[in-house]
Design a protein around this motif. Structure first.
Motif, short mmCIF file in Angstrom:
data_model
loop_
_atom_site.label_atom_id
_atom_site.label_comp_id
_atom_site.label_asym_id
_atom_site.label_seq_id
_atom_site.Cartn_x
_atom_site.Cartn_y
_atom_site.Cartn_z
N PHE A 255 0.87 -1.17 0.00
CA PHE A 255 0.00 0.00 0.00
C PHE A 255 0.90 1.22 0.00
CE2 PHE A 255 -1.63 3.54 2.47
CZ PHE A 255 -2.83 3.82 1.83
N THR A 256 0.65 2.15 -0.93
CA THR A 256 1.50 3.33 -1.01
C THR A 256 0.72 4.51 -1.58
OG1 THR A 256 3.63 4.13 -1.83
CG2 THR A 256 2.38 2.67 -3.29
N VAL A 257 1.43 5.59 -1.83
CA VAL A 257 0.84 6.79 -2.43
C VAL A 257 1.56 7.04 -3.75
CG1 VAL A 257 0.17 7.79 -0.23
CG2 VAL A 257 2.43 8.32 -1.18
N PRO A 258 0.97 7.81 -4.67
CA PRO A 258 1.58 7.99 -5.99
C PRO A 258 3.02 8.47 -5.96
CG PRO A 258 -0.68 8.76 -6.04
CD PRO A 258 -0.38 8.42 -4.60
N THR A 259 3.37 9.39 -5.06
CA THR A 259 4.73 9.90 -5.00
C THR A 259 5.73 8.78 -4.72
OG1 THR A 259 3.99 12.06 -4.26
CG2 THR A 259 6.27 11.51 -3.83
N ILE A 260 5.43 7.96 -3.72
CA ILE A 260 6.33 6.86 -3.35
C ILE A 260 6.38 5.81 -4.45
CG2 ILE A 260 6.75 5.04 -1.68
CD1 ILE A 260 7.28 7.89 -0.66
N LEU A 261 5.23 5.51 -5.05
CA LEU A 261 5.19 4.53 -6.11
C LEU A 261 6.03 4.98 -7.31
CD1 LEU A 261 4.23 1.92 -7.34
CD2 LEU A 261 2.01 2.99 -7.82
N LYS A 262 5.93 6.26 -7.63
CA LYS A 262 6.74 6.79 -8.72
C LYS A 262 8.23 6.66 -8.41
CE LYS A 262 7.87 11.05 -11.20
NZ LYS A 262 7.67 12.52 -11.26
N MET A 263 8.63 7.02 -7.20
CA MET A 263 10.03 6.92 -6.81
C MET A 263 10.52 5.48 -6.87
SD MET A 263 9.81 9.59 -3.59
CE MET A 263 11.49 9.31 -3.00
N LEU A 264 9.68 4.53 -6.46
CA LEU A 264 10.06 3.12 -6.52
C LEU A 264 10.25 2.66 -7.96
CD1 LEU A 264 7.64 1.67 -3.82
CD2 LEU A 264 10.12 1.46 -3.76
N ALA A 265 9.30 3.01 -8.82
CA ALA A 265 9.32 2.50 -10.19
C ALA A 265 10.45 3.09 -11.02
CB ALA A 265 7.98 2.78 -10.87
N GLU A 266 10.78 4.36 -10.82
CA GLU A 266 11.79 4.99 -11.67
C GLU A 266 13.21 4.77 -11.16
OE1 GLU A 266 10.64 9.05 -11.84
OE2 GLU A 266 11.26 9.53 -9.78
N HIS A 267 13.37 4.18 -9.98
CA HIS A 267 14.70 3.96 -9.42
C HIS A 267 15.40 2.81 -10.16
CE1 HIS A 267 17.86 3.13 -6.44
NE2 HIS A 267 17.62 4.34 -5.97
N PRO A 268 16.69 2.92 -10.41
CA PRO A 268 17.41 1.84 -11.10
C PRO A 268 17.32 0.49 -10.40
CG PRO A 268 18.75 3.83 -11.02
CD PRO A 268 17.55 4.09 -10.16
N ALA A 269 17.11 0.50 -9.08
CA ALA A 269 17.03 -0.76 -8.34
C ALA A 269 15.86 -1.62 -8.80
CB ALA A 269 16.91 -0.48 -6.84
N ALA A 270 14.83 -0.99 -9.37
CA ALA A 270 13.68 -1.75 -9.86
C ALA A 270 14.10 -2.72 -10.96
CB ALA A 270 12.59 -0.81 -10.37
#
Length: 522
Positions: A255-270
């Motif tokens: 469960f998250t919010v759009p800001t955190i989800l965006k940061m997760l998805a665009e990070h190279p670690a993904a």
């Protein structure tokens, strides 16, 4: 002969943990850093806290204020509070000591559970409550004293309060939305049906948001299915570590919010970690830009789930499942919608008189159903404003299409959402007006590519000199960082209506006329 009242006895919500421990005692229930607690251990620890609460005289209807960072003790204490029939009253751990004291004065708790890192908060609240127990070494020692003590669940009825969910109105003054055992049981089932179908003991959930609010409700659903809850090892949001944990524990939902989800998805670690286990990545609390939605879908696949819902309805208004998220624009993509009605809930768009509007007509979003809260605690004025003919009035504006998909088009108040947190301008303005050089202040929300929205302050100064950097530094000690305006602009005079008021629309226009808005991209 008087009509006999029929009891609406329901399961005590604390029984969810007992059920998980009975079915899967040895399975890991909670993971935090290098520590793992089985469901049997969690049940025993919750029972010990429940026995401690009863020994302190805490019982049915008593409020227990909780101010804590995410941790295992906070999580199991929630079930213990439920079990004795008391009311769980969690706060956002980012709040300052005086803000938590205000919440204590409003909720009148019998006990304050305060994380040992927040000594100033404990001191501020101590005069307002019966006793204070520090989450950490003190609570651990007290739990040991009560280990093995039987702690049966207190009988409860459908409308018995179990959680005060703090929210605010257009004034920014906090209100306590009363959530009940019966209502929250419906919410848990509804989340599992709509947001997390198929969840079972084989699943795992990573927590990336404060357990005091939506994330805490989400984790109730995990315990209900004996699924594992995993905390980030530190308070800092470490994206690399989040992806490592997703891979290591085969995490299936978040469960998250759009800001955190965006940061997760665009990070190279993904791209460096296996995330094929993810099935339901839920985002809520703020709108998501279409470009971000497309990026996330292309990087993570069709695993994201959107829901729209206020704390008063515990998230249960509409949802948009993974299958209806499309990365490519076209007829199949429902761009801008927050989905359709949750199971068992009804949404209606109403005009100012409470009449239902036709599809595509804009009005206030109103909702009825078992997920609607029991009302605000000790606030009849707010209750009168928030309900009309049984409908809960969200204060948000929008329309529905002919198929029942909801589109939010605006907010009735000046509140804006930054990083998933509701920000109320008046609260910030009141702090600004305590500065000796500030004569007038107005705060508005403006679009921001990272946080969704951020605040900007328009200021009229009186005698004395100040500048943006000085004022922001002064404000930093007066409020949590997430509430700080991103920019401060100075106006020679505040625009006013013919009635002497300062409409936010005129403030926005004045800033735009001076070329100060939109903000430059950074």
């Amino acid at each position: 002969m008087a009509e006999q009242r029929i009891s609406r006895r329901v399961m005590n919500l604390g029984h969810l943990l007992t059920q998980a421990a009975r079915r899967h005692p040895a399975r890991p229930g909670f993971v935090w850093g290098d520590r793992t607690w089985s469901f049997a251990e969690m049940e025993a620890r919750a029972a010990a806290i429940a026995a401690l609460l009863r020994a302190r005289g805490i019982g049915k209807g008593d409020r227990v204020l909780v101010h804590s960072r995410n941790c295992e003790q906070m999580f199991v204490a929630m079930f213990a509070i439920f079990r004795v029939g008391a009311v769980y009253v969690p706060t956002n751990f980012r709040l300052l000591a005086d803000e938590v004291a205000d919440l204590a004065e409003m909720s009148r708790p019998r006990l304050f559970l305060c994380h040992e890192d927040f000594s100033a908060h404990a001191e501020a609240v101590a005069p307002l409550t019966g006793s204070v127990i520090r989450i950490g070494a003190e609570l651990e020692a007290l739990m040991a004293q009560h280990a093995g003590t039987a702690a049966p669940a207190e009988p409860v009825e459908y409308d018995d309060a179990c959680w005060f969910f703090f929210t605010s109105g257009t004034t920014g003054r906090s209100k306590a939305a009363v959530l009940t055992h019966g209502q929250l049981a419906f919410v848990v089932n509804n989340h599992l049906a709509d947001l997390l179908p198929g969840t079972c003991e084989e699943d795992a959930s990573l927590v990336v948001a404060p357990l005091s609010h939506g994330a805490g409700v989400h984790q109730l659903t995990q315990v209900a299915r004996a699924a594992k809850t995993i905390l980030l090892p530190t308070e800092r949001f470490d994206i690399e570590e989040a992806w490592r944990l997703i891979e290591a524990h085969r995490v299936t939902n978040m469960f998250t919010v759009p800001t955190i989800l965006k940061m997760l998805a665009e990070h190279p670690a993904a791209g460096r970690h296996d995330h094929a286990s993810l099935r339901h990545v839920i985002y809520a609390g703020a709108p998501m830009y279409r470009a971000d939605q497309q990026m996330i879908l292309r990087r993570l696949g069709k695993v994201i789930v959107q829901y729209f819902g206020l704390g008063e309805v515990t998230g249960n208004i509409t949802y948009l499942p993974p299958a209806l998220h499309e990365a490519e624009d076209g007829p199949a993509a429902r761009i801008g919608t927050c989905g359709f009605e949750r199971t068992g809930m009804e949404v209606q768009i109403q005009d100012d008189a409470g009449r239902a509007l036709a599809p595509f007509e804009t009005g206030e979003i109103c909702v009825i159903g078992p997920a609607v809260f029991a009302g605000y605690y000790d606030n009849p004025e707010a209750n009168a404003k928030s309900f009309r003919d049984g409908w809960f009035r969200t204060g948000d504006l929008g329309h529905m299409d002919a198929e029942g998909f909801l589109y939010i088009t605006g907010r009735a108040s000046d509140m804006y959402i930054s990083g998933g947190s509701n920000i109320y301008p008046r609260e910030i303005e009141e702090k600004l007006l305590t500065h000796p050089d500030v004569a007038e202040a107005a705060v508005i929300g403006v679009p921001d590519p990272l946080w969704g929205e951020v605040g900007v302050a328009a200021i009229v100064v009186r005698n004395g000199q100040t500048d943006e950097a000085t004022l922001l530094a002064w404000m930093a000690g007066k409020m949590p960082r997430y509430k700080l305006p991103k920019r401060v602009f100075f106006l020679p005079e505040m625009p006013k209506s013919g009635y002497g008021k300062v409409p936010k629309r005129l403030v926005r226009e004045a800033l735009e006329a001076r070329g100060l808005l939109p903000l430059a991209k950074t």
